[in-house]
Design a protein around this motif. Structure first.
Motif, PDB file in Angstrom:
ATOM      1  N   TYR A  50      92.225 -59.536   7.514  1.00  0.00           N
ATOM      2  CA  TYR A  50      91.064 -60.359   7.145  1.00  0.00           C
ATOM      3  C   TYR A  50      90.032 -60.388   8.275  1.00  0.00           C
ATOM      4  CZ  TYR A  50      92.435 -62.152   2.604  1.00  0.00           C
ATOM      5  OH  TYR A  50      92.720 -62.265   1.257  1.00  0.00           O
ATOM      6  N   ALA A  51      90.497 -60.342   9.516  1.00  0.00           N
ATOM      7  CA  ALA A  51      89.566 -60.318  10.646  1.00  0.00           C
ATOM      8  C   ALA A  51      88.765 -59.020  10.648  1.00  0.00           C
ATOM      9  CB  ALA A  51      90.331 -60.472  11.962  1.00  0.00           C
ATOM     10  N   LEU A  52      89.446 -57.888  10.371  1.00  0.00           N
ATOM     11  CA  LEU A  52      88.750 -56.604  10.315  1.00  0.00           C
ATOM     12  C   LEU A  52      87.805 -56.554   9.114  1.00  0.00           C
ATOM     13  CD1 LEU A  52      88.249 -53.784  11.392  1.00  0.00           C
ATOM     14  CD2 LEU A  52      90.327 -52.998  10.221  1.00  0.00           C
ATOM     15  N   GLY A  53      88.252 -57.125   7.988  1.00  0.00           N
ATOM     16  CA  GLY A  53      87.371 -57.205   6.824  1.00  0.00           C
ATOM     17  C   GLY A  53      86.129 -58.015   7.131  1.00  0.00           C
ATOM     18  N   ALA A  54      86.301 -59.124   7.846  1.00  0.00           N
ATOM     19  CA  ALA A  54      85.165 -59.964   8.232  1.00  0.00           C
ATOM     20  C   ALA A  54      84.215 -59.217   9.157  1.00  0.00           C
ATOM     21  CB  ALA A  54      85.666 -61.239   8.901  1.00  0.00           C
ATOM     22  N   PHE A  55      84.769 -58.384  10.050  1.00  0.00           N
ATOM     23  CA  PHE A  55      83.941 -57.593  10.963  1.00  0.00           C
ATOM     24  C   PHE A  55      83.070 -56.602  10.183  1.00  0.00           C
ATOM     25  CE2 PHE A  55      83.580 -53.599  13.456  1.00  0.00           C
ATOM     26  CZ  PHE A  55      82.714 -54.054  14.446  1.00  0.00           C
ATOM     27  N   ILE A  56      83.669 -55.939   9.189  1.00  0.00           N
ATOM     28  CA  ILE A  56      82.905 -54.989   8.366  1.00  0.00           C
ATOM     29  C   ILE A  56      81.785 -55.722   7.636  1.00  0.00           C
ATOM     30  CG2 ILE A  56      83.013 -53.446   6.365  1.00  0.00           C
ATOM     31  CD1 ILE A  56      85.909 -52.793   7.192  1.00  0.00           C
ATOM     32  N   VAL A  57      82.104 -56.884   7.079  1.00  0.00           N
ATOM     33  CA  VAL A  57      81.095 -57.655   6.347  1.00  0.00           C
ATOM     34  C   VAL A  57      80.004 -58.155   7.289  1.00  0.00           C
ATOM     35  CG1 VAL A  57      80.718 -59.728   4.947  1.00  0.00           C
ATOM     36  CG2 VAL A  57      82.724 -58.295   4.540  1.00  0.00           C
ATOM     37  N   LEU A  58      80.372 -58.497   8.514  1.00  0.00           N
ATOM     38  CA  LEU A  58      79.374 -58.923   9.495  1.00  0.00           C
ATOM     39  C   LEU A  58      78.375 -57.803   9.772  1.00  0.00           C
ATOM     40  CD1 LEU A  58      78.470 -61.153  11.472  1.00  0.00           C
ATOM     41  CD2 LEU A  58      79.973 -60.121  13.182  1.00  0.00           C
ATOM     42  N   LEU A  59      78.877 -56.574   9.928  1.00  0.00           N
ATOM     43  CA  LEU A  59      77.988 -55.427  10.118  1.00  0.00           C
ATOM     44  C   LEU A  59      77.102 -55.220   8.893  1.00  0.00           C
ATOM     45  CD1 LEU A  59      80.406 -52.791  11.744  1.00  0.00           C
ATOM     46  CD2 LEU A  59      78.846 -54.371  12.885  1.00  0.00           C
ATOM     47  N   LEU A  60      77.718 -55.359   7.716  1.00  0.00           N
ATOM     48  CA  LEU A  60      76.977 -55.195   6.471  1.00  0.00           C
ATOM     49  C   LEU A  60      75.845 -56.207   6.367  1.00  0.00           C
ATOM     50  CD1 LEU A  60      77.153 -53.714   3.583  1.00  0.00           C
ATOM     51  CD2 LEU A  60      78.202 -55.857   2.848  1.00  0.00           C
ATOM     52  N   MET A  61      76.147 -57.466   6.702  1.00  0.00           N
ATOM     53  CA  MET A  61      75.133 -58.518   6.596  1.00  0.00           C
ATOM     54  C   MET A  61      74.000 -58.324   7.601  1.00  0.00           C
ATOM     55  SD  MET A  61      75.991 -60.386   4.054  1.00  0.00           S
ATOM     56  CE  MET A  61      76.713 -58.913   3.305  1.00  0.00           C
ATOM     57  N   GLY A  62      74.327 -57.748   8.765  1.00  0.00           N
ATOM     58  CA  GLY A  62      73.288 -57.457   9.743  1.00  0.00           C
ATOM     59  C   GLY A  62      72.274 -56.461   9.194  1.00  0.00           C
ATOM     60  N   CYS A  63      72.790 -55.403   8.576  1.00  0.00           N
ATOM     61  CA  CYS A  63      71.904 -54.397   7.965  1.00  0.00           C
ATOM     62  C   CYS A  63      71.133 -54.990   6.795  1.00  0.00           C
ATOM     63  CB  CYS A  63      72.726 -53.200   7.475  1.00  0.00           C
ATOM     64  SG  CYS A  63      73.572 -52.279   8.767  1.00  0.00           S
ATOM     65  N   ASP A 228      61.800 -64.916   4.805  1.00  0.00           N
ATOM     66  CA  ASP A 228      61.880 -64.590   6.231  1.00  0.00           C
ATOM     67  C   ASP A 228      62.789 -65.558   6.988  1.00  0.00           C
ATOM     68  OD1 ASP A 228      60.143 -62.556   5.757  1.00  0.00           O
ATOM     69  OD2 ASP A 228      58.840 -63.010   7.464  1.00  0.00           O
ATOM     70  N   VAL A 229      62.776 -66.821   6.574  1.00  0.00           N
ATOM     71  CA  VAL A 229      63.583 -67.840   7.239  1.00  0.00           C
ATOM     72  C   VAL A 229      64.915 -68.043   6.517  1.00  0.00           C
ATOM     73  CG1 VAL A 229      63.693 -70.268   7.908  1.00  0.00           C
ATOM     74  CG2 VAL A 229      61.535 -69.020   8.116  1.00  0.00           C
ATOM     75  N   ALA A 230      64.845 -68.141   5.197  1.00  0.00           N
ATOM     76  CA  ALA A 230      66.029 -68.516   4.414  1.00  0.00           C
ATOM     77  C   ALA A 230      67.115 -67.446   4.419  1.00  0.00           C
ATOM     78  CB  ALA A 230      65.620 -68.829   2.974  1.00  0.00           C
ATOM     79  N   VAL A 231      66.722 -66.184   4.265  1.00  0.00           N
ATOM     80  CA  VAL A 231      67.720 -65.111   4.118  1.00  0.00           C
ATOM     81  C   VAL A 231      68.572 -64.911   5.373  1.00  0.00           C
ATOM     82  CG1 VAL A 231      68.016 -62.627   3.749  1.00  0.00           C
ATOM     83  CG2 VAL A 231      66.487 -63.926   2.268  1.00  0.00           C
ATOM     84  N   PRO A 232      67.956 -64.725   6.565  1.00  0.00           N
ATOM     85  CA  PRO A 232      68.797 -64.553   7.763  1.00  0.00           C
ATOM     86  C   PRO A 232      69.713 -65.745   8.028  1.00  0.00           C
ATOM     87  CG  PRO A 232      66.528 -63.923   8.225  1.00  0.00           C
ATOM     88  CD  PRO A 232      66.523 -64.590   6.894  1.00  0.00           C
ATOM     89  N   LYS A 233      69.193 -66.967   7.849  1.00  0.00           N
ATOM     90  CA  LYS A 233      70.004 -68.166   8.076  1.00  0.00           C
ATOM     91  C   LYS A 233      71.182 -68.213   7.116  1.00  0.00           C
ATOM     92  CE  LYS A 233      66.863 -71.606  10.096  1.00  0.00           C
ATOM     93  NZ  LYS A 233      66.202 -72.911   9.871  1.00  0.00           N
ATOM     94  N   ALA A 234      70.909 -67.936   5.850  1.00  0.00           N
ATOM     95  CA  ALA A 234      71.950 -68.006   4.836  1.00  0.00           C
ATOM     96  C   ALA A 234      73.025 -66.944   5.068  1.00  0.00           C
ATOM     97  CB  ALA A 234      71.343 -67.846   3.443  1.00  0.00           C
ATOM     98  N   LEU A 235      72.614 -65.744   5.462  1.00  0.00           N
ATOM     99  CA  LEU A 235      73.579 -64.670   5.708  1.00  0.00           C
ATOM    100  C   LEU A 235      74.502 -65.005   6.880  1.00  0.00           C
ATOM    101  CD1 LEU A 235      71.324 -61.523   5.168  1.00  0.00           C
ATOM    102  CD2 LEU A 235      73.372 -62.099   3.871  1.00  0.00           C
ATOM    103  N   LYS A 236      73.917 -65.488   7.965  1.00  0.00           N
ATOM    104  CA  LYS A 236      74.741 -65.839   9.134  1.00  0.00           C
ATOM    105  C   LYS A 236      75.721 -66.964   8.804  1.00  0.00           C
ATOM    106  CE  LYS A 236      71.223 -64.533  12.543  1.00  0.00           C
ATOM    107  NZ  LYS A 236      70.222 -65.030  13.513  1.00  0.00           N
ATOM    108  N   ALA A 237      75.213 -67.987   8.132  1.00  0.00           N
ATOM    109  CA  ALA A 237      76.062 -69.130   7.793  1.00  0.00           C
ATOM    110  C   ALA A 237      77.198 -68.720   6.866  1.00  0.00           C
ATOM    111  CB  ALA A 237      75.217 -70.225   7.131  1.00  0.00           C
ATOM    112  N   THR A 238      76.894 -67.842   5.918  1.00  0.00           N
ATOM    113  CA  THR A 238      77.899 -67.414   4.943  1.00  0.00           C
ATOM    114  C   THR A 238      79.027 -66.642   5.614  1.00  0.00           C
ATOM    115  OG1 THR A 238      76.225 -67.302   3.200  1.00  0.00           O
ATOM    116  CG2 THR A 238      78.282 -66.123   2.818  1.00  0.00           C
ATOM    117  N   VAL A 239      78.687 -65.650   6.420  1.00  0.00           N
ATOM    118  CA  VAL A 239      79.716 -64.832   7.077  1.00  0.00           C
ATOM    119  C   VAL A 239      80.571 -65.681   8.012  1.00  0.00           C
ATOM    120  CG1 VAL A 239      80.126 -62.896   8.634  1.00  0.00           C
ATOM    121  CG2 VAL A 239      78.359 -62.717   6.894  1.00  0.00           C
ATOM    122  N   PHE A 240      79.940 -66.543   8.783  1.00  0.00           N
ATOM    123  CA  PHE A 240      80.692 -67.388   9.718  1.00  0.00           C
ATOM    124  C   PHE A 240      81.652 -68.316   8.976  1.00  0.00           C
ATOM    125  CE2 PHE A 240      81.087 -71.469  11.976  1.00  0.00           C
ATOM    126  CZ  PHE A 240      81.739 -71.026  13.124  1.00  0.00           C
TER     127      PHE A 240
END
Length: 462
Positions: A50-63, A228-240
């Motif tokens: 699950y940690a490795l899966g989360a890492f892949i998703v973190l990279l995905l969300m960054g892109c 511009d504001v909502a999407v980056p915030k929401a993505l970071k909060a979701t993955v974390f």
């Protein structure tokens, strides 16, 4: 009354609604039921999976964050793939993501019928499938705010339940005198990694099913108030939040329930509640799991609907779907996206014992392919954006291009690995013919579109 073709979606969603929609889509049977399958595949090492899966998703969300801020549309990654790779790439991404969510809707609604049997064992499951499908279809055709409000509260119930589970789990561990509880569960019966690296690796694929839905923020960006504001915030909060919830809850679960007891016949969460021996606890957990399935189904129906709408706007689906009702909702696209309900019901009848893994496998191909194409699209996007002097974006993917390439390679390796597992061979058995079919459909569609019309009106008989 329907609006004219080409109606526009309303920008009404806030940051907290975007986050809850994505979490609502992700926290479904993948966590409450699928975690049992992952545990039985990897043993205690599932925590690393699950940690490795989360890492892949973190990279995905960054892109995805970078590209979505640049193009906040309902077509999202399909639009970007079409613009920066090729029209065929956009076509493949949109239809693959659509089929993934359509099938996932079917998985969730089938699970709902099982959960309702707990209270109403004599009522046929098809009654609940039709009833709950009708309710959520109504929610999805009224307005985006109605949908978001329902999803917000669905997600709040699930997240509150997970927090309560963590607290109760800690209570059980602190007051436990039983030798079957504690950190010894991590190393008993085969050690931390009883199925070796292969078991850990296969469980990464299963874990990704639990993260399916995080990309929903990109799909909803077309209806966000301030992308511009909502999407980056929401993505970071979701993955974390998802990473913390999954690893923490599964870690506590393994401390209480020996990993050999995990499976998909009964949720591991229910087993923990049985150990607590609180009157009515199993019924409460059944309600929470039911809510999780409804929430995930609600979000997946939304995602598949918006993808059909985007396809129609790009003239890659019948223009009949490119219409919105007076509430600004593409109601016809909602209707066609309910096909997964029918398919899942048929699979459940024909193959009840293997239906969960089967449906997960065929739905996961579309999801993993879409995620892989997001990484590929980002490589093309960044190169062209910088070359053309695009505006300075408020969010940028770190470690470009190396981390983007790493994410794509990990997903490709996981996809290939499914061929060597009995349970998930269906992923490529379904996926490869699906892509071939889409490629042929795209070429035929283009050939038909570009063929000159035959004019027979002015022909004369010699």
């Amino acid at each position: 009354m329907e609006k004219k073709q080409g109606g526009s979606l309303k920008r009404e969603l806030k940051t907290n609604q975007l986050t809850m929609i994505a979490m609502g889509c992700a926290i479904g049977t993948g966590l409450f039921l699928g975690s049992g399958l992952a545990i039985s595949t990897a043993g205690p090492s599932v925590l690393l999976s699950y940690a490795l899966g989360a890492f892949i998703v973190l990279l995905l969300m960054g892109c995805l964050a970078e590209m979505t801020v640049a193009y906040p549309t309902s077509g999202s990654f399909g639009t970007i793939a079409e613009k920066y790779i090729s029209p065929m790439a956009g076509f493949l991404v949109r239809y693959s993501y659509w089929i993934a969510n359509v099938l996932a809707v079917g998985v969730e609604v089938s699970a709902i019928a099982v959960y309702m049997k707990y209270w109403f064992p004599t009522i046929p499951g098809v009654v609940w499938i039709v009833l709950f499908a009708a309710i959520l279809i109504y929610v999805n055709v009224t307005s985006v705010n109605t949908f978001a409000s329902f999803e917000y509260w669905f997600s709040m119930i699930k997240i509150s339940a997970i927090v309560l589970f963590v607290l109760l789990g800690a209570y059980v561990l602190l007051g436990a005198d039983s030798p079957s509880k504690g950190f010894s569960n991590y190393v008993n019966d085969g050690g931390f990694m009883p199925f070796g690296v292969w078991g850990l690796w296969v469980a990464v694929f299963i874990s990704l099913f639990s993260f399916l839905g995080t990309e929903m923020i990109a799909v909803t960006a077309g209806e966000a108030r301030d992308p511009d504001v909502a999407v980056p915030k929401a993505l970071k909060a979701t993955v974390f939040r998802l990473s913390t919830f999954y690893v923490l809850t599964i870690g506590i679960m393994l401390l209480i329930v020996p990993w050999q007891s995990a499976g998909i016949e009964v949720s591991p969460f229910v087993k923990v509640m049985e150990i607590l021996n609180i009157p009515g606890a199993s019924g409460v957990m059944n309600f929470i799991i039911l809510t999780a399935a409804l929430s995930a189904m609600n979000s997946q129906l939304y995602a598949s609907t918006r993808m059909v709408f985007a396809l129609a706007q790009q003239k890659q689906a019948p223009s009949w779907f490119n219409q919105v009702n007076k509430k600004g909702v593409p109601s016809r696209a909602v209707a066609v996206s309910t096909l997964g309900v029918i398919l899942a019901a048929l699979v459940k009848v024909l193959s009840p014992d293997t239906s969960y893994a089967f449906m997960m496998g065929i739905s996961m191909f579309g999801a993993i392919f879409t995620w892989f194409m997001i990484f590929v699209s980002h490589l093309y996007f960044r190169r062209n954006w910088d070359k053309r002097g695009g505006r300075q974006l408020p969010v940028r993917m770190i470690g470009f291009p190396y981390l983007t390439i790493l994410g794509g390679l990990l997903l490709a390796a996981l996809m290939i690995s499914t061929w060597f597992t009995t349970s998930f061979k269906i992923v490529l058995q379904f996926g490869v013919p699906w892509l071939i079919f889409l490629c042929i459909a795209f070429m035929v569609m283009n050939w038909t579109k570009n063929s000159p019309p035959t004019d027979t009106k002015n022909k004369r008989v010699s």
